[in-house]
Design a protein around this motif. Structure first.
Motif, PDB file in Angstrom:
ATOM      1  N   ASP A  28       0.800   5.474   0.021  1.00 53.69           N
ATOM      2  CA  ASP A  28       0.027   6.699   0.201  1.00 53.69           C
ATOM      3  C   ASP A  28       0.210   7.599  -1.006  1.00 53.69           C
ATOM      4  OD1 ASP A  28      -0.706   5.761   2.675  1.00 53.69           O
ATOM      5  OD2 ASP A  28       0.612   7.088   3.805  1.00 53.69           O
ATOM      6  N   ALA A  53      -4.530   8.829  -6.356  1.00 50.13           N
ATOM      7  CA  ALA A  53      -4.328   7.389  -6.520  1.00 50.13           C
ATOM      8  C   ALA A  53      -4.462   6.913  -7.968  1.00 50.13           C
ATOM      9  CB  ALA A  53      -5.278   6.614  -5.604  1.00 50.13           C
ATOM     10  N   ALA A  62      -5.462   0.368  -7.808  1.00 56.58           N
ATOM     11  CA  ALA A  62      -4.474  -0.692  -7.630  1.00 56.58           C
ATOM     12  C   ALA A  62      -4.016  -1.198  -8.986  1.00 56.58           C
ATOM     13  CB  ALA A  62      -5.052  -1.839  -6.796  1.00 56.58           C
ATOM     14  N   GLN A 102      -3.519   4.662  -2.131  1.00 52.19           N
ATOM     15  CA  GLN A 102      -4.619   5.186  -1.333  1.00 52.19           C
ATOM     16  C   GLN A 102      -4.340   6.644  -1.002  1.00 52.19           C
ATOM     17  OE1 GLN A 102      -4.666   2.545   2.028  1.00 52.19           O
ATOM     18  NE2 GLN A 102      -2.767   3.318   2.855  1.00 52.19           N
ATOM     19  N   ASP A 103      -5.322   7.482  -1.281  1.00 50.33           N
ATOM     20  CA  ASP A 103      -5.171   8.907  -1.021  1.00 50.33           C
ATOM     21  C   ASP A 103      -5.176   9.186   0.475  1.00 50.33           C
ATOM     22  OD1 ASP A 103      -5.067   9.347  -3.725  1.00 50.33           O
ATOM     23  OD2 ASP A 103      -7.054  10.269  -3.865  1.00 50.33           O
ATOM     24  N   GLY A 163     -10.428   7.739  -4.241  1.00 51.74           N
ATOM     25  CA  GLY A 163      -9.266   7.714  -3.360  1.00 51.74           C
ATOM     26  C   GLY A 163      -8.453   6.437  -3.379  1.00 51.74           C
ATOM     27  N   TYR A 164      -8.818   5.487  -4.253  1.00 51.78           N
ATOM     28  CA  TYR A 164      -8.099   4.214  -4.305  1.00 51.78           C
ATOM     29  C   TYR A 164      -7.889   3.779  -5.751  1.00 51.78           C
ATOM     30  CZ  TYR A 164      -9.386   3.752   0.587  1.00 51.78           C
ATOM     31  OH  TYR A 164      -9.540   3.963   1.925  1.00 51.78           O
ATOM     32  N   ALA A 198       0.853  -1.191   0.000  1.00 54.43           N
ATOM     33  CA  ALA A 198       0.000   0.000   0.000  1.00 54.43           C
ATOM     34  C   ALA A 198       0.888   1.239   0.000  1.00 54.43           C
ATOM     35  CB  ALA A 198      -0.912   0.001   1.215  1.00 54.43           C
ATOM     36  N   LEU A 242      -1.275  -1.094  -4.140  1.00 51.57           N
ATOM     37  CA  LEU A 242      -2.503  -0.359  -3.870  1.00 51.57           C
ATOM     38  C   LEU A 242      -2.136   1.069  -3.532  1.00 51.57           C
ATOM     39  CD1 LEU A 242      -5.571  -0.147  -3.204  1.00 51.57           C
ATOM     40  CD2 LEU A 242      -4.943  -0.726  -0.842  1.00 51.57           C
TER      41      LEU A 242
END
Length: 150
Positions: A10, A14, A64, A87-88, A61-62, A8, A85
């Motif tokens: 940040d 995204a 992948a 993720q915001d 916000g996501y 993941a 992945l």
């Protein structure tokens, strides 16, 4: 038995960062569109949970990406193998990464790899030449995350 994993990362955008890394690694951006449509139709999520990116519905916000040869769930688009992945998060990146990716070129192909990555939006930070021990570039993705091109 080996475990499946995802890393993941940040981000502040995204979907855009997933696009960069999918191109950089020659991975595939996961398509959660069918799952989103099912969840919307069943009333499990509201329209605010999704947005569009490049003509497809994505979770807000996501995003992948997955290795193109690994198995994945056809309904959710979620890979069952090597995945990243994005993720915001509300805060900007600060400081050096504690974990980073090394992207490897074909033998003798470092210059071509670095040029391709720059064409996708990466920037060179510094060159490292340790002679027989290795030669690589420290680079940054479009959001400033460090990685190495070797």
């Amino acid at each position: 038995m080996a475990l499946n994993w995802k890393l993941a990362i940040d981000s502040t955008n995204a979907p855009a960062l997933a696009d960069f890394w999918a191109s950089a690694l020659e991975y595939e951006v996961e398509d959660p569109g069918p799952l989103i449509e099912q969840l919307l139709a069943a009333g499990h999520i509201g329209e605010e949970a999704a947005t569009e990116h490049r003509g497809r519905k994505v979770f807000r916000g996501y995003a992948a990406i997955r290795h193109p040869e690994d198995p994945f769930d056809a309904t959710s688009g979620v890979g069952r193998g090597r995945r990243l992945l994005f993720q915001d998060v509300p805060e900007e990146k600060s400081g050096k990464n504690r974990l980073h990716l090394d992207v490897h070129s074909e033998p003798g192909g470092l210059d071509d790899l670095v040029a391709r990555l720059e064409g996708l939006g990466a920037t060179r930070v510094r060159e490292v030449d340790r002679g027989p021990a290795g030669h690589w570039w420290v680079m940054q993705d479009p959001e400033g995350n460090e990685f190495c091109a070797a």
